[in-house]
Scaffold this motif. Structure first.
Motif, PDB file in Angstrom:
ATOM      1  N   CYS A  74       0.825  -1.212   0.000  1.00  0.00           N
ATOM      2  CA  CYS A  74       0.000   0.000   0.000  1.00  0.00           C
ATOM      3  C   CYS A  74       0.857   1.260   0.000  1.00  0.00           C
ATOM      4  N   ASP A  75       0.432   2.226  -0.792  1.00  0.00           N
ATOM      5  CA  ASP A  75       1.082   3.531  -0.790  1.00  0.00           C
ATOM      6  C   ASP A  75       0.450   4.457   0.249  1.00  0.00           C
ATOM      7  N   SER A  76      -0.711   4.043   0.782  1.00  0.00           N
ATOM      8  CA  SER A  76      -1.404   4.858   1.784  1.00  0.00           C
ATOM      9  C   SER A  76      -2.402   3.979   2.532  1.00  0.00           C
ATOM     10  N   ASP A  77      -2.892   4.500   3.661  1.00  0.00           N
ATOM     11  CA  ASP A  77      -3.946   3.798   4.399  1.00  0.00           C
ATOM     12  C   ASP A  77      -5.222   3.722   3.578  1.00  0.00           C
ATOM     13  N   TRP A  78      -5.399   4.672   2.680  1.00  0.00           N
ATOM     14  CA  TRP A  78      -6.576   4.680   1.820  1.00  0.00           C
ATOM     15  C   TRP A  78      -6.624   3.419   0.957  1.00  0.00           C
ATOM     16  N   GLU A  79      -5.466   3.001   0.465  1.00  0.00           N
ATOM     17  CA  GLU A  79      -5.419   1.805  -0.374  1.00  0.00           C
ATOM     18  C   GLU A  79      -5.758   0.563   0.442  1.00  0.00           C
ATOM     19  N   ALA A  80      -5.311   0.518   1.697  1.00  0.00           N
ATOM     20  CA  ALA A  80      -5.670  -0.605   2.569  1.00  0.00           C
ATOM     21  C   ALA A  80      -7.179  -0.629   2.804  1.00  0.00           C
ATOM     22  N   GLU A  81      -7.776   0.541   2.946  1.00  0.00           N
ATOM     23  CA  GLU A  81      -9.233   0.622   3.120  1.00  0.00           C
ATOM     24  C   GLU A  81      -9.940   0.114   1.870  1.00  0.00           C
ATOM     25  N   PHE A  82      -9.398   0.444   0.691  1.00  0.00           N
ATOM     26  CA  PHE A  82     -10.016  -0.059  -0.534  1.00  0.00           C
ATOM     27  C   PHE A  82      -9.922  -1.582  -0.606  1.00  0.00           C
ATOM     28  N   CYS A  83      -8.795  -2.160  -0.173  1.00  0.00           N
ATOM     29  CA  CYS A  83      -8.655  -3.621  -0.155  1.00  0.00           C
ATOM     30  C   CYS A  83      -9.743  -4.249   0.709  1.00  0.00           C
ATOM     31  N   ARG A  84      -9.971  -3.671   1.880  1.00  0.00           N
ATOM     32  CA  ARG A  84     -11.010  -4.185   2.775  1.00  0.00           C
ATOM     33  C   ARG A  84     -12.373  -4.152   2.090  1.00  0.00           C
ATOM     34  N   VAL A  85     -12.670  -3.033   1.427  1.00  0.00           N
ATOM     35  CA  VAL A  85     -13.955  -2.858   0.747  1.00  0.00           C
ATOM     36  C   VAL A  85     -14.092  -3.851  -0.412  1.00  0.00           C
ATOM     37  N   ALA A  86     -13.038  -3.996  -1.214  1.00  0.00           N
ATOM     38  CA  ALA A  86     -13.080  -4.898  -2.380  1.00  0.00           C
ATOM     39  C   ALA A  86     -13.249  -6.348  -1.943  1.00  0.00           C
ATOM     40  N   GLU A  87     -12.537  -6.753  -0.898  1.00  0.00           N
ATOM     41  CA  GLU A  87     -12.638  -8.142  -0.444  1.00  0.00           C
ATOM     42  C   GLU A  87     -14.015  -8.459   0.120  1.00  0.00           C
ATOM     43  N   ALA A  88     -14.670  -7.473   0.707  1.00  0.00           N
ATOM     44  CA  ALA A  88     -15.967  -7.706   1.342  1.00  0.00           C
ATOM     45  C   ALA A  88     -17.131  -7.666   0.354  1.00  0.00           C
ATOM     46  N   HIS A  89     -16.914  -7.061  -0.826  1.00  0.00           N
ATOM     47  CA  HIS A  89     -18.040  -6.876  -1.744  1.00  0.00           C
ATOM     48  C   HIS A  89     -18.356  -8.169  -2.500  1.00  0.00           C
ATOM     49  N   PRO A  90     -19.613  -8.613  -2.485  1.00  0.00           N
ATOM     50  CA  PRO A  90     -19.973  -9.883  -3.139  1.00  0.00           C
ATOM     51  C   PRO A  90     -19.856  -9.876  -4.660  1.00  0.00           C
ATOM     52  N   LYS A  91     -19.879  -8.702  -5.285  1.00  0.00           N
ATOM     53  CA  LYS A  91     -19.794  -8.630  -6.751  1.00  0.00           C
ATOM     54  C   LYS A  91     -18.359  -8.601  -7.256  1.00  0.00           C
ATOM     55  N   VAL A  92     -17.392  -8.460  -6.356  1.00  0.00           N
ATOM     56  CA  VAL A  92     -15.982  -8.453  -6.760  1.00  0.00           C
ATOM     57  C   VAL A  92     -15.509  -9.894  -6.882  1.00  0.00           C
ATOM     58  N   ARG A  93     -15.097 -10.273  -8.092  1.00  0.00           N
ATOM     59  CA  ARG A  93     -14.592 -11.627  -8.325  1.00  0.00           C
ATOM     60  C   ARG A  93     -13.123 -11.740  -7.972  1.00  0.00           C
ATOM     61  N   ALA A  94     -12.355 -10.686  -8.315  1.00  0.00           N
ATOM     62  CA  ALA A  94     -10.911 -10.695  -8.056  1.00  0.00           C
ATOM     63  C   ALA A  94     -10.406  -9.260  -8.092  1.00  0.00           C
ATOM     64  N   TYR A  95      -9.280  -9.045  -7.430  1.00  0.00           N
ATOM     65  CA  TYR A  95      -8.647  -7.731  -7.496  1.00  0.00           C
ATOM     66  C   TYR A  95      -7.151  -7.901  -7.265  1.00  0.00           C
ATOM     67  N   VAL A  96      -6.387  -6.913  -7.723  1.00  0.00           N
ATOM     68  CA  VAL A  96      -4.938  -6.944  -7.513  1.00  0.00           C
ATOM     69  C   VAL A  96      -4.406  -5.519  -7.514  1.00  0.00           C
ATOM     70  N   LYS A  97      -3.428  -5.276  -6.661  1.00  0.00           N
ATOM     71  CA  LYS A  97      -2.724  -3.985  -6.691  1.00  0.00           C
ATOM     72  C   LYS A  97      -1.765  -4.036  -7.873  1.00  0.00           C
ATOM     73  N   ASN A  98      -1.738  -2.967  -8.631  1.00  0.00           N
ATOM     74  CA  ASN A  98      -0.863  -2.895  -9.804  1.00  0.00           C
ATOM     75  C   ASN A  98       0.557  -2.546  -9.343  1.00  0.00           C
ATOM     76  N   HIS A  99       1.167  -3.505  -8.682  1.00  0.00           N
ATOM     77  CA  HIS A  99       2.536  -3.336  -8.185  1.00  0.00           C
ATOM     78  C   HIS A  99       3.374  -4.458  -8.796  1.00  0.00           C
ATOM     79  N   ASN A 100       4.328  -4.096  -9.638  1.00  0.00           N
ATOM     80  CA  ASN A 100       5.153  -5.066 -10.373  1.00  0.00           C
ATOM     81  C   ASN A 100       4.356  -5.891 -11.381  1.00  0.00           C
TER      82      ASN A 100
END
Length: 202
Positions: A74-100
């Motif tokens: 994470c570059d900020s706490d905001w990004e960690a908050e987005f991870c929490r939101v994305a993981e909890a949402h039932p419509k999200v199939r997958a997600y990834v931080k664009n790092h490397n």
């Protein structure tokens, strides 16, 4: 103000924004053509492997697991908050931080070429047969550079990749208020699902 256009960089930025607005208004009528990186046209999370000493990290765990990469740098706490939101949402199939991952978008800041590295790629089940790939940017202060990046994504990159037709469907979203990320993300997903349902019905 008109006098500001005497400065070449500001004049170039104004011209680029006018061009982006015209291009965006012609989406569907005058398709944008995407030009892929000849040496690395596609990317994958399958080969992401790196070490980091950064302490700002989010461990992806689900359940169910929604990221192929076990840590989000994470570059900020905001990004960690987005991870929490994305993981909890039932419509999200997958997600990834664009790092490397190697996902870079060329854009112009005035007349200077630059590269934009988006924050996240999120796969959303919006009711269509294939999932929607959503590029997500988490941005606190939205300066001129951030506006140019967003204009590039909306006017050129997303329409260009969608016109290719072989990399699925893509969209772009920007979140600028940390305490509203969850509400704004839920609202966005609802609107995407409503649009997807109307297309399926048609």
């Amino acid at each position: 103000y008109p006098a500001q256009l005497i400065y070449k960089e500001i004049a170039d930025m104004a011209a680029e924004r006018i061009k982006a607005a015209i291009t965006l208004s012609l989406v569907g009528e005058n398709p944008v053509k995407a030009i892929l990186d000849a040496y690395n046209p596609t990317g994958s999370t399958a080969y992401v492997n790196f070490t980091t000493s950064k302490e700002a990290r989010w461990q992806t765990n689900g359940p169910p697991p929604k990221s192929h990469v076990n840590w989000v740098v994470c570059d900020s706490d905001w990004e960690a908050e987005f991870c929490r939101v994305a993981e909890a949402h039932p419509k999200v199939r997958a997600y990834v931080k664009n790092h490397n991952l190697g996902l870079e978008v060329p854009y112009l800041m005035g007349s200077t070429p630059r590269k934009y590295i988006p924050d996240f790629v999120v796969q959303v089940n919006d009711g269509n047969a294939e999932p929607l790939n959503l590029i997500v940017e988490i941005k606190g202060f939205r300066g001129e550079d951030a506006k140019e990046k967003a204009n590039t994504m909306r006017a050129y990159w997303v329409p260009g990749v969608n016109n290719l037709g072989k990399f699925g469907r893509w969209a772009f979203a920007e979140f600028t208020a940390v305490y509203e990320i969850e509400a704004e993300f839920n609202k966005l997903i609802e609107s995407l699902c409503a649009a997807g349902a109307s297309k399926v019905a048609a």
